[in-house]
Design a protein around this motif. Structure first.
Motif, PDB file in Angstrom:
ATOM      1  N   ARG A   1     -12.239   3.187   4.651  1.00  0.00           N
ATOM      2  CA  ARG A   1     -12.669   3.755   5.930  1.00  0.00           C
ATOM      3  C   ARG A   1     -14.103   3.360   6.196  1.00  0.00           C
ATOM      4  O   ARG A   1     -14.911   3.286   5.269  1.00  0.00           O
ATOM      5  CB  ARG A   1     -12.560   5.286   5.880  1.00  0.00           C
TER       6      ARG A   1
ATOM      7  N   ARG B   1      -0.338  11.980  -0.204  1.00  0.00           N
ATOM      8  CA  ARG B   1      -1.099  11.704   1.026  1.00  0.00           C
ATOM      9  C   ARG B   1      -2.023  10.536   0.747  1.00  0.00           C
ATOM     10  O   ARG B   1      -2.995  10.679  -0.001  1.00  0.00           O
ATOM     11  CB  ARG B   1      -1.911  12.944   1.431  1.00  0.00           C
TER      12      ARG B   1
ATOM     13  N   MET C   1      -3.380  11.267  -4.048  1.00  0.00           N
ATOM     14  CA  MET C   1      -4.048  10.437  -3.041  1.00  0.00           C
ATOM     15  C   MET C   1      -4.129   9.012  -3.608  1.00  0.00           C
ATOM     16  O   MET C   1      -3.515   8.724  -4.631  1.00  0.00           O
ATOM     17  CB  MET C   1      -5.431  11.011  -2.724  1.00  0.00           C
ATOM     18  N   SER C   2      -4.894   8.137  -2.943  1.00  0.00           N
ATOM     19  CA  SER C   2      -4.905   6.722  -3.352  1.00  0.00           C
ATOM     20  C   SER C   2      -5.163   6.521  -4.843  1.00  0.00           C
ATOM     21  O   SER C   2      -4.539   5.677  -5.477  1.00  0.00           O
ATOM     22  CB  SER C   2      -5.952   5.947  -2.552  1.00  0.00           C
TER      23      SER C   2
ATOM     24  N   LYS D   1      -6.885   8.974   9.051  1.00  0.00           N
ATOM     25  CA  LYS D   1      -8.213   9.421   9.501  1.00  0.00           C
ATOM     26  C   LYS D   1      -9.206   8.259   9.491  1.00  0.00           C
ATOM     27  O   LYS D   1      -9.214   7.455   8.547  1.00  0.00           O
ATOM     28  CB  LYS D   1      -8.712  10.564   8.618  1.00  0.00           C
TER      29      LYS D   1
ATOM     30  N   GLY E   1      -4.371   7.279   2.066  1.00  0.00           N
ATOM     31  CA  GLY E   1      -5.092   6.609   3.142  1.00  0.00           C
ATOM     32  C   GLY E   1      -5.542   5.214   2.737  1.00  0.00           C
ATOM     33  O   GLY E   1      -4.973   4.204   3.133  1.00  0.00           O
ATOM     34  N   THR E   2      -6.579   5.173   1.908  1.00  0.00           N
ATOM     35  CA  THR E   2      -7.228   3.912   1.552  1.00  0.00           C
ATOM     36  C   THR E   2      -6.255   2.852   1.039  1.00  0.00           C
ATOM     37  O   THR E   2      -6.342   1.690   1.440  1.00  0.00           O
ATOM     38  CB  THR E   2      -8.304   4.194   0.465  1.00  0.00           C
TER      39      THR E   2
ATOM     40  N   ILE F   1      -4.494  17.845   7.546  1.00  0.00           N
ATOM     41  CA  ILE F   1      -4.715  17.998   6.101  1.00  0.00           C
ATOM     42  C   ILE F   1      -6.150  18.400   5.758  1.00  0.00           C
ATOM     43  O   ILE F   1      -6.464  18.589   4.594  1.00  0.00           O
ATOM     44  CB  ILE F   1      -4.358  16.692   5.343  1.00  0.00           C
TER      45      ILE F   1
HETATM   46  C1  LIG Z   1      -8.633  11.574   3.099  1.00  0.00           C
HETATM   47  C2  LIG Z   1      -7.630  12.459   2.474  1.00  0.00           C
HETATM   48  C3  LIG Z   1      -6.551  11.912   1.742  1.00  0.00           C
HETATM   49  C4  LIG Z   1      -6.362  10.433   1.504  1.00  0.00           C
HETATM   50  O1  LIG Z   1      -7.392   9.921   0.707  1.00  0.00           O
HETATM   51  P1  LIG Z   1      -7.365   8.413   0.154  1.00  0.00           P
HETATM   52  O2  LIG Z   1      -8.184   8.482  -1.078  1.00  0.00           O
HETATM   53  O3  LIG Z   1      -7.945   7.553   1.198  1.00  0.00           O
HETATM   54  O4  LIG Z   1      -5.946   8.061  -0.142  1.00  0.00           O
HETATM   55  C5  LIG Z   1      -5.618  12.810   1.218  1.00  0.00           C
HETATM   56  N1  LIG Z   1      -5.738  14.142   1.378  1.00  0.00           N
HETATM   57  C6  LIG Z   1      -6.759  14.697   2.061  1.00  0.00           C
HETATM   58  C7  LIG Z   1      -6.832  16.178   2.196  1.00  0.00           C
HETATM   59  C8  LIG Z   1      -7.738  13.872   2.634  1.00  0.00           C
HETATM   60  O5  LIG Z   1      -8.758  14.439   3.299  1.00  0.00           O
END
Ligand SMILES: *Cc1c(COP(=O)(O)O)cnc(C)c1O
Length: 218
Positions: A217, A208, A192-193, A23, A210-211, A68
């Motif tokens: 982002r 999941r 998450m991260s 995202k 991202g960062t 997600i």
């Molecule tokens: C953005 C998001 C993530 C990833 O977040 P990061 O902290 O960047 O790894 C995981 N799950 C959901 C539902 C998100 O919205």
């Protein structure tokens, strides 16, 4: 170069799957991660998913995109057309709408039930174990165009390790109970991260991230 490879190595060593949350990063970044080995991508808005990714069938070999983020009712049709899985199913009206739209296009779509495991007011997800189990039972019994695969949760905001552990342990408990309802249930999506290593300790089967893969982002 993304950091996909090194993170995937560690995630896969514990038997879990890594979703690369793309995202707010451009499709070029998606393709970079793809060439680093990523196949599953996470997006939190239908509109961004639609404008960023090629249509299913025109995507690079093996590329999957999971939704997600919180899903508005007027975006369900598109979500059902474009997403390979909806991980943020958080209310009964949403379940009914997904079933209706999936039936309309003749598709059976994989879904996860989102659970609010930290008890935070502002967070999406079913608020109690009983509600989550009731929703799961409803999908299994009454929604032939949905295949329930398990449970998703977003850990508590902030970096309180005790709170994270309580939330993950709670989600794991709901997941274990949910598993008794159907043989299709094999996904516990959490981490998450900032907290994925802790989530794996509590039996997460899917993180999941991202960062930590793509950077901050904008
Ligand atoms: C953005 C998001 C993530 C990833 O977040 P990061 O902290 O960047 O790894 C995981 N799950 C959901 C539902 C998100 O919205």
């Amino acid at each position: 170069m993304t950091r996909y490879k090194e993170i995937a190595r560690e995630v896969e060593a514990s038997g879990a799957v890594l979703v690369a949350v793309s995202k707010m990063h451009p499709y070029d970044a998606v393709l970079e991660a793809y060439s680093d080995g990523a196949r599953i991508f996470g997006e939190n808005r239908v509109q961004e998913l639609e404008s960023k990714f090629p249509h299913p069938g025109e995507r690079p070999e093996g590329m999957l995109v999971y939704l997600i983020g919180q899903l508005q009712r007027n975006k369900v049709r598109k979500a059902v057309e474009l997403a390979d899985r909806i991980e943020s199913v958080d209310s009964l009206p949403l379940i009914e709408k997904i079933e209706k739209e999936a039936a309309a296009i003749g598709r059976r779509i994989d879904v996860l039930i989102e659970v609010n495991s930290g008890g935070e007011e502002q967070k999406a997800g079913f608020r109690s174990e009983e509600e989550a189990i009731a929703a799961a039972s409803f999908i299994i019994a009454s929604c032939p165009h949905m295949r329930l695969r398990g449970l998703m949760t977003v850990g508590p905001l902030g970096f309180d390790d005790d709170k994270n552990r309580r939330a993950f342990s709670y989600a794991k408990g709901v997941f274990e109970r949910m598993k008794g309802l159907s043989d299709d249930i094999d996904v516990l999506s959490m981490g998450m991260s900032s907290d994925w290593k802790t989530a794996l300790e509590y039996g997460s089967t899917e993180v999941r991230i991202g960062t930590a893969i793509f950077g901050e982002r904008s």
